[in-house]
Design a protein around this motif. Structure first.
Motif, PDB file in Angstrom:
ATOM      1  N   MET A   1       0.837  -1.204   0.000  1.00  0.00           N
ATOM      2  CA  MET A   1       0.000   0.000   0.000  1.00  0.00           C
ATOM      3  C   MET A   1       0.868   1.249   0.000  1.00  0.00           C
ATOM      4  O   MET A   1       1.934   1.267   0.617  1.00  0.00           O
ATOM      5  N   LYS A   2       0.390   2.253  -0.696  1.00  0.00           N
ATOM      6  CA  LYS A   2       1.062   3.542  -0.704  1.00  0.00           C
ATOM      7  C   LYS A   2       0.074   4.616  -0.296  1.00  0.00           C
ATOM      8  O   LYS A   2      -0.905   4.885  -0.996  1.00  0.00           O
ATOM      9  N   PHE A   3       0.327   5.245   0.851  1.00  0.00           N
ATOM     10  CA  PHE A   3      -0.574   6.267   1.343  1.00  0.00           C
ATOM     11  C   PHE A   3      -0.267   7.601   0.680  1.00  0.00           C
ATOM     12  O   PHE A   3       0.889   7.982   0.519  1.00  0.00           O
ATOM     13  N   LEU A   4      -1.340   8.323   0.334  1.00  0.00           N
ATOM     14  CA  LEU A   4      -1.221   9.565  -0.427  1.00  0.00           C
ATOM     15  C   LEU A   4      -1.642  10.797   0.372  1.00  0.00           C
ATOM     16  O   LEU A   4      -1.567  11.907  -0.139  1.00  0.00           O
ATOM     17  N   VAL A   5      -2.081  10.588   1.617  1.00  0.00           N
ATOM     18  CA  VAL A   5      -2.642  11.675   2.431  1.00  0.00           C
ATOM     19  C   VAL A   5      -2.011  11.653   3.815  1.00  0.00           C
ATOM     20  O   VAL A   5      -1.866  10.583   4.424  1.00  0.00           O
ATOM     21  N   ASP A   6      -1.647  12.829   4.321  1.00  0.00           N
ATOM     22  CA  ASP A   6      -1.188  12.971   5.703  1.00  0.00           C
ATOM     23  C   ASP A   6      -1.706  14.313   6.222  1.00  0.00           C
ATOM     24  O   ASP A   6      -1.239  15.372   5.812  1.00  0.00           O
ATOM     25  N   GLY A  32       5.745  10.830  -1.504  1.00  0.00           N
ATOM     26  CA  GLY A  32       4.623  10.525  -2.388  1.00  0.00           C
ATOM     27  C   GLY A  32       3.278  11.048  -1.937  1.00  0.00           C
ATOM     28  O   GLY A  32       2.233  10.648  -2.468  1.00  0.00           O
ATOM     29  N   ILE A  33       3.274  11.973  -0.980  1.00  0.00           N
ATOM     30  CA  ILE A  33       2.004  12.528  -0.504  1.00  0.00           C
ATOM     31  C   ILE A  33       1.409  13.452  -1.567  1.00  0.00           C
ATOM     32  O   ILE A  33       2.109  14.260  -2.171  1.00  0.00           O
ATOM     33  N   GLU A  34       0.107  13.341  -1.761  1.00  0.00           N
ATOM     34  CA  GLU A  34      -0.612  14.193  -2.711  1.00  0.00           C
ATOM     35  C   GLU A  34      -1.510  15.214  -2.013  1.00  0.00           C
ATOM     36  O   GLU A  34      -1.845  16.247  -2.593  1.00  0.00           O
ATOM     37  N   LEU A  35      -1.913  14.906  -0.765  1.00  0.00           N
ATOM     38  CA  LEU A  35      -2.765  15.800   0.013  1.00  0.00           C
ATOM     39  C   LEU A  35      -2.141  15.938   1.400  1.00  0.00           C
ATOM     40  O   LEU A  35      -2.103  14.989   2.176  1.00  0.00           O
ATOM     41  N   LEU A  36      -1.638  17.134   1.694  1.00  0.00           N
ATOM     42  CA  LEU A  36      -0.918  17.393   2.937  1.00  0.00           C
ATOM     43  C   LEU A  36      -1.706  18.372   3.793  1.00  0.00           C
ATOM     44  O   LEU A  36      -2.185  19.394   3.303  1.00  0.00           O
ATOM     45  N   GLY A  37      -1.839  18.063   5.075  1.00  0.00           N
ATOM     46  CA  GLY A  37      -2.490  18.978   6.003  1.00  0.00           C
ATOM     47  C   GLY A  37      -1.516  19.463   7.063  1.00  0.00           C
ATOM     48  O   GLY A  37      -0.641  18.716   7.512  1.00  0.00           O
ATOM     49  N   ILE A  38      -1.658  20.713   7.460  1.00  0.00           N
ATOM     50  CA  ILE A  38      -0.891  21.282   8.567  1.00  0.00           C
ATOM     51  C   ILE A  38      -1.849  21.445   9.735  1.00  0.00           C
ATOM     52  O   ILE A  38      -2.913  22.036   9.601  1.00  0.00           O
ATOM     53  N   SER A  39      -1.488  20.890  10.887  1.00  0.00           N
ATOM     54  CA  SER A  39      -2.430  20.858  12.019  1.00  0.00           C
ATOM     55  C   SER A  39      -1.681  21.126  13.320  1.00  0.00           C
ATOM     56  O   SER A  39      -1.534  20.242  14.161  1.00  0.00           O
ATOM     57  N   ASP A  40      -1.221  22.345  13.473  1.00  0.00           N
ATOM     58  CA  ASP A  40      -0.483  22.684  14.693  1.00  0.00           C
ATOM     59  C   ASP A  40      -1.404  22.670  15.908  1.00  0.00           C
ATOM     60  O   ASP A  40      -2.625  22.793  15.808  1.00  0.00           O
ATOM     61  N   HIS A  41      -0.777  22.518  17.086  1.00  0.00           N
ATOM     62  CA  HIS A  41      -1.524  22.439  18.335  1.00  0.00           C
ATOM     63  C   HIS A  41      -2.212  23.762  18.651  1.00  0.00           C
ATOM     64  O   HIS A  41      -1.615  24.834  18.522  1.00  0.00           O
ATOM     65  N   LEU A 225      -5.704   6.121   0.816  1.00  0.00           N
ATOM     66  CA  LEU A 225      -5.502   5.630  -0.549  1.00  0.00           C
ATOM     67  C   LEU A 225      -6.322   6.417  -1.563  1.00  0.00           C
ATOM     68  O   LEU A 225      -6.133   6.258  -2.768  1.00  0.00           O
ATOM     69  N   TYR A 226      -7.222   7.290  -1.073  1.00  0.00           N
ATOM     70  CA  TYR A 226      -8.181   7.971  -1.942  1.00  0.00           C
ATOM     71  C   TYR A 226      -8.282   9.448  -1.552  1.00  0.00           C
ATOM     72  O   TYR A 226      -9.235   9.844  -0.832  1.00  0.00           O
ATOM     73  N   PRO A 227      -7.369  10.293  -2.001  1.00  0.00           N
ATOM     74  CA  PRO A 227      -7.409  11.716  -1.611  1.00  0.00           C
ATOM     75  C   PRO A 227      -8.744  12.399  -1.876  1.00  0.00           C
ATOM     76  O   PRO A 227      -9.199  13.209  -1.059  1.00  0.00           O
ATOM     77  N   ASP A 228      -9.379  12.086  -2.980  1.00  0.00           N
ATOM     78  CA  ASP A 228     -10.655  12.725  -3.299  1.00  0.00           C
ATOM     79  C   ASP A 228     -11.729  12.358  -2.270  1.00  0.00           C
ATOM     80  O   ASP A 228     -12.578  13.191  -1.918  1.00  0.00           O
ATOM     81  N   LYS A 229     -11.682  11.125  -1.766  1.00  0.00           N
ATOM     82  CA  LYS A 229     -12.661  10.714  -0.759  1.00  0.00           C
ATOM     83  C   LYS A 229     -12.425  11.428   0.567  1.00  0.00           C
ATOM     84  O   LYS A 229     -13.378  11.684   1.311  1.00  0.00           O
ATOM     85  N   VAL A 230     -11.165  11.720   0.880  1.00  0.00           N
ATOM     86  CA  VAL A 230     -10.876  12.500   2.091  1.00  0.00           C
ATOM     87  C   VAL A 230     -11.564  13.849   2.005  1.00  0.00           C
ATOM     88  O   VAL A 230     -12.239  14.292   2.943  1.00  0.00           O
ATOM     89  N   LEU A 231     -11.421  14.508   0.866  1.00  0.00           N
ATOM     90  CA  LEU A 231     -12.053  15.815   0.679  1.00  0.00           C
ATOM     91  C   LEU A 231     -13.573  15.710   0.762  1.00  0.00           C
ATOM     92  O   LEU A 231     -14.237  16.585   1.325  1.00  0.00           O
ATOM     93  N   GLU A 232     -14.123  14.624   0.231  1.00  0.00           N
ATOM     94  CA  GLU A 232     -15.571  14.416   0.307  1.00  0.00           C
ATOM     95  C   GLU A 232     -16.030  14.278   1.756  1.00  0.00           C
ATOM     96  O   GLU A 232     -17.064  14.831   2.136  1.00  0.00           O
ATOM     97  N   PHE A 233     -15.259  13.549   2.563  1.00  0.00           N
ATOM     98  CA  PHE A 233     -15.643  13.364   3.972  1.00  0.00           C
ATOM     99  C   PHE A 233     -15.574  14.678   4.743  1.00  0.00           C
ATOM    100  O   PHE A 233     -16.423  14.951   5.590  1.00  0.00           O
ATOM    101  N   LEU A 234     -14.572  15.486   4.449  1.00  0.00           N
ATOM    102  CA  LEU A 234     -14.486  16.781   5.125  1.00  0.00           C
ATOM    103  C   LEU A 234     -15.683  17.653   4.768  1.00  0.00           C
ATOM    104  O   LEU A 234     -16.205  18.386   5.614  1.00  0.00           O
ATOM    105  N   GLU A 235     -16.146  17.561   3.554  1.00  0.00           N
ATOM    106  CA  GLU A 235     -17.323  18.318   3.130  1.00  0.00           C
ATOM    107  C   GLU A 235     -18.599  17.754   3.743  1.00  0.00           C
ATOM    108  O   GLU A 235     -19.505  18.512   4.102  1.00  0.00           O
ATOM    109  N   LEU A 236     -18.664  16.422   3.889  1.00  0.00           N
ATOM    110  CA  LEU A 236     -19.844  15.795   4.476  1.00  0.00           C
ATOM    111  C   LEU A 236     -20.092  16.315   5.887  1.00  0.00           C
ATOM    112  O   LEU A 236     -21.224  16.562   6.285  1.00  0.00           O
ATOM    113  N   LYS A 237     -19.020  16.489   6.667  1.00  0.00           N
ATOM    114  CA  LYS A 237     -19.175  16.935   8.043  1.00  0.00           C
ATOM    115  C   LYS A 237     -19.746  18.356   8.077  1.00  0.00           C
ATOM    116  O   LYS A 237     -20.515  18.705   8.966  1.00  0.00           O
ATOM    117  N   LYS A 238     -19.347  19.162   7.103  1.00  0.00           N
ATOM    118  CA  LYS A 238     -19.865  20.524   7.048  1.00  0.00           C
ATOM    119  C   LYS A 238     -21.370  20.542   6.777  1.00  0.00           C
ATOM    120  O   LYS A 238     -22.072  21.425   7.203  1.00  0.00           O
TER     121      LYS A 238
END
Length: 238
Positions: A1-6, A32-41, A225-238
């Motif tokens: 597996m290759k993870f694309l999101v962090d 190999g990350i395609e979707l990167l988030g910054i989440s400082d404390h 494994l699915y960057p687009d699905k991550v974005l979809e889930f973030l939108e679902l919560k909204k």
């Protein structure tokens, strides 16, 4: 597996991390990350970022080195009513939030109190991810976490740092086996994150991938494994 999101990474602004955003981004790209988030404390964490750090997050580019960038925060759950430590107006200005329990910010408690706090945080429409669940110093009803994850579209995190032998969190591996069993039963996706506090850790999911393969967790439920699905889930919560 290759993870694309962090999505759980820290910079110098967190106070106890050691790299800049640009250093993190370069290593993310290399891994190999395609979707990167910054989440400082958030500010309740000793040394954590000032609220101005988050109100000024708009200066962070939405794309660097060919990667999409999300601006986030790791909130602290600061009481057993599930309260988090940034104003709603600030959280709304960001792309996502992680809510976590940290010993400097909230005392350990019994399973009923801890479970209630986390479930309340998950029902907060501004909380997208529960950070590093499974620490048995904060005992939780893991079935209820998985159930609420499904009900609220709040993602539960497999935290790579928590699987390291040097981590101070207790019993995480055993808890995650149980928690992910329930997530599988509910057909609820999860998200893995590195919780990187130095650039060399960003996008390095070696321990998590080994763990998920060992327990044969379904790939279709691993959102990394699915960057687009991550974005979809973030939108679902909204």
């Amino acid at each position: 597996m290759k993870f694309l999101v962090d999505l759980h990474t820290h910079t110098l602004s967190s106070g106890h991390a050691y790299s800049t955003f640009d250093e993190n981004a370069k290593f993310a790209k290399e891994n190999g990350i395609e979707l990167l988030g910054i989440s400082d404390h958030a500010p309740t964490m000793p040394g954590g970022a000032h609220l101005y750090h988050f109100t000024n997050a708009k200066v962070i580019p939405q794309e660097v080195y060919g990667m999409k960038v999300l601006r986030g925060v790791e909130l602290n759950i600061i009481d057993y009513n599930g309260t988090v430590d940034l104003a709603d107006s600030i959280i709304k200005s960001l792309d996502y939030s992680i809510a976590s329990l940290h010993p400097p910010c909230i005392n350990f408690a019994d399973i009923k109190s801890v479970t209630y706090a986390v479930l309340e945080a998950m029902q907060n429409p501004l909380v997208n991810i529960i950070g590093h669940p499974g620490d048995q110093r904060y005992p939780q009803d893991l079935y209820e976490l998985a159930r609420m994850s499904k009900m609220t579209n709040t993602l539960l995190e497999v935290n790579n740092a928590s699987l390291d032998a040097s981590c101070l969190r207790v019993g995480v591996r055993e808890s995650l086996i149980e928690l992910l069993h329930y997530c599988n039963d509910f057909d609820m996706p999860i998200i893995a994150n590195t919780d990187a506090h130095i650039c060399y850790e960003v996008g390095n999911f070696e321990k998590t991938i080994s763990f998920l393969e060992e327990i044969q967790f379904p790939k279709e439920l691993i959102l990394n494994l699915y960057p687009d699905k991550v974005l979809e889930f973030l939108e679902l919560k909204k």
